[in-house]
Write a protein that holds these residues in place. Structure first.
Motif, PDB file in Angstrom:
ATOM      1  N   MET A 101       0.812  -1.145   0.175  1.00 24.59           N
ATOM      2  CA  MET A 101       0.118   0.238  -0.013  1.00 24.59           C
ATOM      3  C   MET A 101       0.848   1.368  -0.127  1.00 24.59           C
ATOM      4  N   ARG A 102       2.059   1.158   0.707  1.00 26.29           N
ATOM      5  CA  ARG A 102       3.035   2.413   0.602  1.00 26.29           C
ATOM      6  C   ARG A 102       3.052   2.863  -0.744  1.00 26.29           C
ATOM      7  N   GLU A 103       3.625   1.988  -1.628  1.00 29.33           N
ATOM      8  CA  GLU A 103       3.848   2.363  -2.887  1.00 29.33           C
ATOM      9  C   GLU A 103       2.574   2.870  -3.937  1.00 29.33           C
ATOM     10  N   ALA A 104       1.544   2.114  -3.422  1.00 30.28           N
ATOM     11  CA  ALA A 104       0.469   2.425  -4.365  1.00 30.28           C
ATOM     12  C   ALA A 104       0.003   3.722  -4.059  1.00 30.28           C
ATOM     13  N   ALA A 105       0.113   4.102  -2.601  1.00 26.96           N
ATOM     14  CA  ALA A 105      -0.515   5.327  -2.311  1.00 26.96           C
ATOM     15  C   ALA A 105       0.598   6.588  -2.566  1.00 26.96           C
ATOM     16  N   LEU A 106       1.557   6.284  -2.295  1.00 21.43           N
ATOM     17  CA  LEU A 106       2.544   7.380  -2.303  1.00 21.43           C
ATOM     18  C   LEU A 106       3.186   7.490  -4.088  1.00 21.43           C
ATOM     19  N   GLY A 107       3.348   6.375  -4.601  1.00 19.88           N
ATOM     20  CA  GLY A 107       3.744   6.259  -5.858  1.00 19.88           C
ATOM     21  C   GLY A 107       3.221   6.903  -6.899  1.00 19.88           C
ATOM     22  N   VAL A 108       3.851   6.760  -8.161  1.00 25.90           N
ATOM     23  CA  VAL A 108       3.111   7.296  -9.380  1.00 25.90           C
ATOM     24  C   VAL A 108       1.955   6.816  -9.702  1.00 25.90           C
ATOM     25  N   GLU A 109       1.472   5.411  -9.539  1.00 25.33           N
ATOM     26  CA  GLU A 109       0.630   4.546  -9.977  1.00 25.33           C
ATOM     27  C   GLU A 109      -0.570   5.133  -9.416  1.00 25.33           C
ATOM     28  N   GLY A 110      -0.573   5.296  -8.241  1.00 29.76           N
ATOM     29  CA  GLY A 110      -1.675   5.766  -7.040  1.00 29.76           C
ATOM     30  C   GLY A 110      -2.594   4.780  -7.095  1.00 29.76           C
ATOM     31  N   LEU A 111      -3.828   5.165  -6.281  1.00 26.03           N
ATOM     32  CA  LEU A 111      -4.659   4.121  -5.785  1.00 26.03           C
ATOM     33  C   LEU A 111      -6.060   3.635  -6.864  1.00 26.03           C
ATOM     34  N   GLY A 112      -6.029   4.536  -7.888  1.00 24.77           N
ATOM     35  CA  GLY A 112      -6.917   4.426  -8.909  1.00 24.77           C
ATOM     36  C   GLY A 112      -8.040   5.536  -8.268  1.00 24.77           C
ATOM     37  N   GLU A 113      -9.078   5.784  -9.251  1.00 23.92           N
ATOM     38  CA  GLU A 113     -10.245   6.717  -8.862  1.00 23.92           C
ATOM     39  C   GLU A 113     -10.962   6.393  -7.726  1.00 23.92           C
ATOM     40  N   ASP A 114     -10.806   5.132  -7.348  1.00 22.69           N
ATOM     41  CA  ASP A 114     -11.980   4.656  -6.182  1.00 22.69           C
ATOM     42  C   ASP A 114     -11.568   4.726  -4.884  1.00 22.69           C
TER      43      ASP A 114
END
Lengths: 238, 238
Positions: free
Chosen positions: B151-164
Motif C-alpha cells: 500500500m505504501r507504493e500504491a498510495a505514494l507512488g506514481v501509479e496511485g490508488l485509482g479513482e475509487d
DNA sequence: CAGTGGTCTAGACCACTGA
DNA sequence: CAGTGGTCTAGACCACTGA
C-alpha cells in the motif's frame, strides 16, 4: 459433545480460508478426493462443502470444482436487540414512559401510513425510553389496528402495556416475520431535544423500522437517540 | 431449471410459517411423516428441515420434534456495499479525492492503533468521497503496513490508488475475512464541516469499520456522512 | 465429452430427552 | 424408554460446463 465429521471437515477449510492459506480463487480438492482424505462417504463431504458455500466462504461450480469465494462486503449481521434487553444487559435500569396515545386514521398522502393501516385505523404511541432514569430515546410508533386489534385495549385499558413498552409487548404478542430497518443521522427537533435533554439540532441516531407478519404490516416505529448514548454494531466473520 | 425436492419441501414450510398458518411453537410433522407425505427418503426431508433451522424459521429438538421458532430480533442483514458502487448504482458520478497521506508510528496509548500496527508502521490516508462532485463523506483511514506493505507504493507512488480510493484498492488486493462495523451519530467537527460544506455540529452518520484477514488487522476506517445524504438499510425476511 | 457437483435412495446406528 | 432428530454409508443417475 463429539463434533460430527462433516463439521470437522467444514471447520478445517473454514480455518484455512480465514487464515489466508487458501486464497480467493484457489481450488479445493474435489469431493472424491476429500472422501479419500477423510475416509468417509461423499454425502458427508458434500454436507461440509455445501455448508461452506452457505457461509459464503466458497463457491461451487460444476466441472470447475469448489473455489474459495471472493469476500463480499455486503451481508454483515446487524445486532438489533430489544431495547429493554440491551439496556439491562449493560446493568442499567430500563423504563418506558408513555407520553401520548391516540387512535386515528392514516394521514392522506402519507403512503407509509396508508399502507400500514390496510384500510383500518392506526394507534399512535409516543414514548420515552430511559436508562437509569436518563432519557435514552424518543419513540414515535404507529400500530395497525387491523393487524393488532388487541393493542387498543392493551394501550388504553387498565392493564397497560407493561413496563417495557409497546415494542416488547408487540414482540411477545404478534411476532414479526419480516422487517426493514433504516438507519440515519438527523438533528434533534425542538420537541425531541426537550425530551432528551439536549440542544435542538443535536446529532441523533435515527432508527426507523417497519415490520410485517407475512403480507400484513404491523408497525412502523422511529426511535431517536442522542448519538453519544447509542451505537449499533455489525459483524462479519466467525 | 427444475427445483429440487428438498427445496420444494423447504419452501412449502417457509411459506406456511411466514404466512402465519404455522405459529411459533407449533410442531411440524416428523421426518418419518414427511417421508410418507412427499414419498421420498429421510435424507431429503432432513436436508429441507435442516435448511429451515439454518434460516432460523424452525428449531429442532430431539424427541420433541421440529418446532416453529420464535422470531429473533437480532441478526438482521445489513447491506454495506462499496461506497463507489453504491453511488454509481444511483446513477451518480463517484470520485475519491486524497487530501493527505502520511506514514507514521501508532500513537502511544491509542490501543486501536497499536493493535492495528502489529509492531510495524501505519499509513494514514485522509480523503473525501464525492457524488456528482458534491462532498458525500469524509474518510480517515489507517492501514497496517505490516499487513499490506504494497500500500505504501500504491498510495505514494506514481501509479496511485485509482479513482475509487484506498477502500476499493484494499478490497481488490487484500480482501478481508472478518469485519466489525460500528454505527453512530455525531456532530461534524469544524474540519469535517468545512470539507462537507455543512455547519459545524451538523448531524452526521459515522461509520467506523475494522477489518482483518484471519488474525491480521488490515485497516481501520472512519467515514462521516451528512445525515441527510446517506442512510443504511437492514433487512430480515425473504 | 469427461469430470464435476446436485440430488436422491434405502438403509443403519446412535444420542438425546420429554412423555 | 420410546420416539425423535443427527449422522453416516455406499451406492446411483444426472445436469451442467469448461478443458
Amino acid at each position: 459433545m463429539k463434533t460430527s465429521l462433516h463439521d470437522t471437515i467444514r471447520a478445517d477449510f473454514a480455518a484455512r480460508i480465514r487464515a489466508g492459506e487458501l486464497a480467493p480463487g484457489d481450488r479445493l480438492p474435489t469431493e472424491a478426493e476429500l472422501c479419500e482424505a477423510y475416509g468417509c462417504s461423499r454425502m458427508t463431504v458434500n454436507k461440509a462443502l455445501t455448508a461452506l458455500a452457505a457461509e459464503g466462504l466458497v463457491e461451487r461450480r460444476k466441472r470447475a470444482g469448489t473455489l474459495v469465494a471472493h469476500p463480499r462486503v455486503h451481508a454483515m449481521v446487524l445486532d438489533v436487540p430489544d431495547l429493554a434487553a440491551r439496556v439491562r444487559a449493560e446493568g442499567q435500569a430500563y423504563a418506558y414512559e408513555l407520553l401520548a396515545c391516540s387512535e386515528r386514521s392514516p394521514q392522506r398522502g402519507e403512503a407509509g401510513e396508508v399502507a400500514l393501516a390496510a384500510g383500518g385505523r392506526l394507534l399512535a404511541l409516543d414514548g420515552l425510553h430511559r436508562a437509569n432514569g436518563r432519557p435514552l430515546a424518543v419513540e414515535h410508533r404507529l400500530v395497525s389496528l387491523a393487524a393488532v386489534p388487541a393493542m387498543r385495549e392493551a394501550a388504553l385499558g387498565v392493564e397497560g402495556l407493561g413496563e417495557d413498552g409497546p415494542g416488547t409487548w408487540l414482540l411477545r404478542h404478534i411476532p414479526w416475520t419480516e422487517a426493514e430497518t433504516r438507519i440515519t443521522a438527523a438533528g434533534a427537533t425542538r420537541e425531541e431535544a426537550a425530551l432528551l435533554g439536549v440542544a435542538a439540532g443535536h446529532a441523533c441516531l435515527c432508527i426507523e423500522r417497519r415490520t410485517w407478519r407475512g403480507d400484513e404490516a404491523i408497525t412502523l416505529v422511529r426511535q431517536v437517540f442522542p448519538g453519544e448514548l447509542y451505537d449499533l454494531v455489525a459483524r462479519f466473520g466467525p
